[in-house]
Write a protein that holds these residues in place. Structure first.
Motif, mmCIF file in Angstrom:
data_model
loop_
_atom_site.group_PDB
_atom_site.id
_atom_site.type_symbol
_atom_site.label_atom_id
_atom_site.label_comp_id
_atom_site.label_asym_id
_atom_site.label_seq_id
_atom_site.Cartn_x
_atom_site.Cartn_y
_atom_site.Cartn_z
ATOM 1 N N ILE A 1 -27.963 -0.742 -7.621
ATOM 2 C CA ILE A 1 -27.819 -1.428 -8.820
ATOM 3 C C ILE A 1 -27.367 -3.019 -8.558
ATOM 4 C CG2 ILE A 1 -25.520 -0.680 -9.818
ATOM 5 C CD1 ILE A 1 -27.015 -0.996 -12.856
ATOM 6 N N SER A 2 -27.786 -4.069 -9.022
ATOM 7 C CA SER A 2 -27.519 -5.433 -8.684
ATOM 8 C C SER A 2 -27.218 -5.609 -10.208
ATOM 9 C CB SER A 2 -28.530 -6.101 -7.974
ATOM 10 O OG SER A 2 -28.602 -5.792 -6.576
ATOM 11 N N LEU A 3 -26.010 -6.477 -10.462
ATOM 12 C CA LEU A 3 -25.976 -7.052 -11.691
ATOM 13 C C LEU A 3 -25.697 -8.361 -11.649
ATOM 14 C CD1 LEU A 3 -23.106 -4.436 -12.690
ATOM 15 C CD2 LEU A 3 -25.457 -4.499 -13.598
ATOM 16 N N HIS A 4 -26.451 -9.249 -12.281
ATOM 17 C CA HIS A 4 -26.297 -10.644 -12.374
ATOM 18 C C HIS A 4 -25.983 -11.221 -13.707
ATOM 19 C CE1 HIS A 4 -28.722 -11.062 -8.547
ATOM 20 N NE2 HIS A 4 -29.498 -9.878 -9.242
ATOM 21 N N GLN A 5 -24.578 -10.608 -14.177
ATOM 22 C CA GLN A 5 -24.258 -11.276 -15.397
ATOM 23 C C GLN A 5 -22.391 -11.294 -15.264
ATOM 24 O OE1 GLN A 5 -25.758 -7.635 -17.050
ATOM 25 N NE2 GLN A 5 -23.659 -7.367 -18.018
ATOM 26 N N SER A 6 -22.212 -11.794 -16.242
ATOM 27 C CA SER A 6 -20.516 -11.916 -16.331
ATOM 28 C C SER A 6 -19.986 -10.722 -16.615
ATOM 29 C CB SER A 6 -20.304 -13.126 -17.240
ATOM 30 O OG SER A 6 -20.711 -14.482 -16.837
ATOM 31 N N LEU A 7 -18.904 -10.312 -16.222
ATOM 32 C CA LEU A 7 -18.178 -8.924 -16.377
ATOM 33 C C LEU A 7 -16.924 -9.227 -17.132
ATOM 34 C CD1 LEU A 7 -19.264 -7.412 -13.228
ATOM 35 C CD2 LEU A 7 -20.251 -6.830 -15.287
ATOM 36 N N THR A 8 -16.263 -8.449 -17.604
ATOM 37 C CA THR A 8 -14.997 -8.515 -18.433
ATOM 38 C C THR A 8 -14.077 -7.325 -17.896
ATOM 39 O OG1 THR A 8 -15.407 -6.888 -20.067
ATOM 40 C CG2 THR A 8 -15.994 -9.340 -20.488
#
Length: 439
Positions: free
Chosen positions: A396-403
């Motif tokens: 899985i590739s996540l292209h988003q800001s994480l908290t």
């Protein structure tokens, strides 16, 4: 006085061998049919001139006194027995056929020839015994293997050239019987029939059944039926032969109880069966291991009381008797609940995570981000690679800001259970923390 001298001369000829007759010693006759007496005779050569087309033949029953015991005369139609001489008396052939045979035809029959002048002779030195029966005798069945006669109960080897022969005396040459073959399993049979003379110069009918012995004929009973067509009815008789064929093992198979797909930790039994004659005397079990067959044990069954996933594989059974061997195989499939063998993440410009799992049946993978299911989108890309029938990898590739509160969870499941692991995702790789896992 002159006649007495001639008679004595003729009798001397009998004892000197000038006057001979050839007759079957005993003839079976079927009531309601006809009967043939095969007959030839000789006379002293000096009387050949007296044996003309006008010569007559007589049959005398139960004695040689032709004045009282004649039952057939070739020139008279009002005598006791109806029939005809089908041979040529001039050629010294006295073969005779009697029609509409009854029990009264049973008895001893003597032949008498009468020609021109002094040619008159009753052949008292030999007679034919006619025995009238109510139903036909059973035909004779013989068995030949590779053109050599063998006992009908003998076992033959598969592939042998076989001939089953059925024969019977025809009893009535003008209306010979028929021979037919049948079998208990309704095989298609090709036979050939013929007529020939036997050692007693009586006509017999023969039917040959030729084939190559196979295991399919083992235990099959072949039936030969003789049928006489009489005036008022048909009558039959039968003879039987059961073929015994020896053959190598065939139809070898493996049965698995309860099933060849079983849950890890349960019991499973493999049972081997095979057909052969003589019966199989040895079963040997093998397992395929690295392209080679590893011998396990002998015996018709193989049991695993507590299975584990290492028991998965192909198993072979070899059945053996004195004529050969045959192998068969079965795939044993041990199923188990899924497990996660590797779960990791790496953060660069994007967050890339890997979840590797195995199970049987092969598990399915689902991803959850902070408790919500994740699917392909603009910011998320999921791919899957199946390594074999039980192992797979999911990326899985996540292209988003994480908290600091985001967690990523890998959940796997199959029909036998599920397992999961999760990681807390933060801004920098050094701060990623793997959280609890559940199964």
């Amino acid at each position: 006085m002159d006649k007495l001298i001639i008679l004595m001369f003729l009798l001397q000829g009998v004892w000197c061998g000038d006057w001979n007759i050839s007759l079957p010693e005993k003839i079976e006759a079927l009531s309601g049919s006809c009967v043939t007496i095969n007959c030839t005779f000789t006379i002293n050569n000096k009387y050949d001139k007296d044996l003309t087309d006008s010569a007559v033949g007589m049959w005398i029953k139960n004695g040689t006194d032709y004045s009282t015991n004649v039952v057939f005369h070739s020139n008279r139609t009002n005598l006791y027995f109806k029939g005809e001489i089908i041979g040529k008396l001039k050629r010294k052939n006295c073969t005779t056929i009697f029609y509409n045979v009854t029990p009264n035809h049973s008895g001893q029959f003597f032949f008498r020839i009468e020609g021109n002048d002094v040619l008159k002779m009753t052949y008292s030195q030999k007679s034919a015994l006619i025995n009238v029966i109510d139903s036909p005798l059973n035909p004779t069945v013989q068995m030949f293997k590779d053109q050599m006669e063998v006992e009908v109960h003998e076992e033959v080897l598969e592939g042998s050239s076989m001939c089953l022969r059925c024969s019977a005396k025809t009893l009535c040459s003008s209306s010979p019987p028929t021979l037919t073959w049948s079998s208990t399993d309704r095989l298609h049979l090709n036979d050939s029939s013929r007529l020939q003379l036997d050692q007693q110069n009586q006509t017999e009918i023969i039917s040959d059944l030729n084939f190559t012995a196979t295991h399919l004929q083992h235990g099959v009973t072949f039936i030969c039926t003789i049928t006489y067509q009489l005036q008022q009815r048909n009558t039959t008789a039968q003879s039987y032969i059961t073929l015994r064929v020896q053959y190598p093992t065939k139809n070898t198979s493996v049965s698995v109880f309860p099933s060849n797909s079983v849950l890890e930790g349960s019991s499973v039994t493999l049972i081997c069966s095979s057909d052969g004659n003589p019966a199989v005397f040895n079963y040997t079990w093998y397992r395929e291991n690295g392209g080679q067959l590893e011998e396990l044990q002998t015996g018709y069954n193989l049991t695993f009381n507590m299975t584990d996933r290492t028991h998965t594989g192909r198993y072979y059974c070899q059945a053996k008797n004195k004529h050969g061997t045959q192998n068969t195989s079965v795939l044993l499939n041990i199923q188990y609940a899924p497990q996660i063998s590797l779960f990791s993440c790496n953060k660069t410009d994007v967050t890339l995570c890997l979840c590797e799992a195995h199970g049987n049946p092969s598990p399915k993978v689902e991803w959850f981000l902070s408790g919500r299911p994740v699917s392909n989108s603009t910011n998320t890309f999921i791919s899957e690679e199946r390594l074999n029938s039980t192992d797979l990898r999911s990326f899985i590739s996540l292209h988003q800001s994480l908290t600091h509160t985001d967690t990523l969870q890998c959940v796997i499941n199959n029909t036998h259970g599920n397992a999961s692991q999760q990681i807390q995702l933060v801004a920098s790789p050094q701060e990623m923390t793997q959280l609890d896992s559940s199964q």
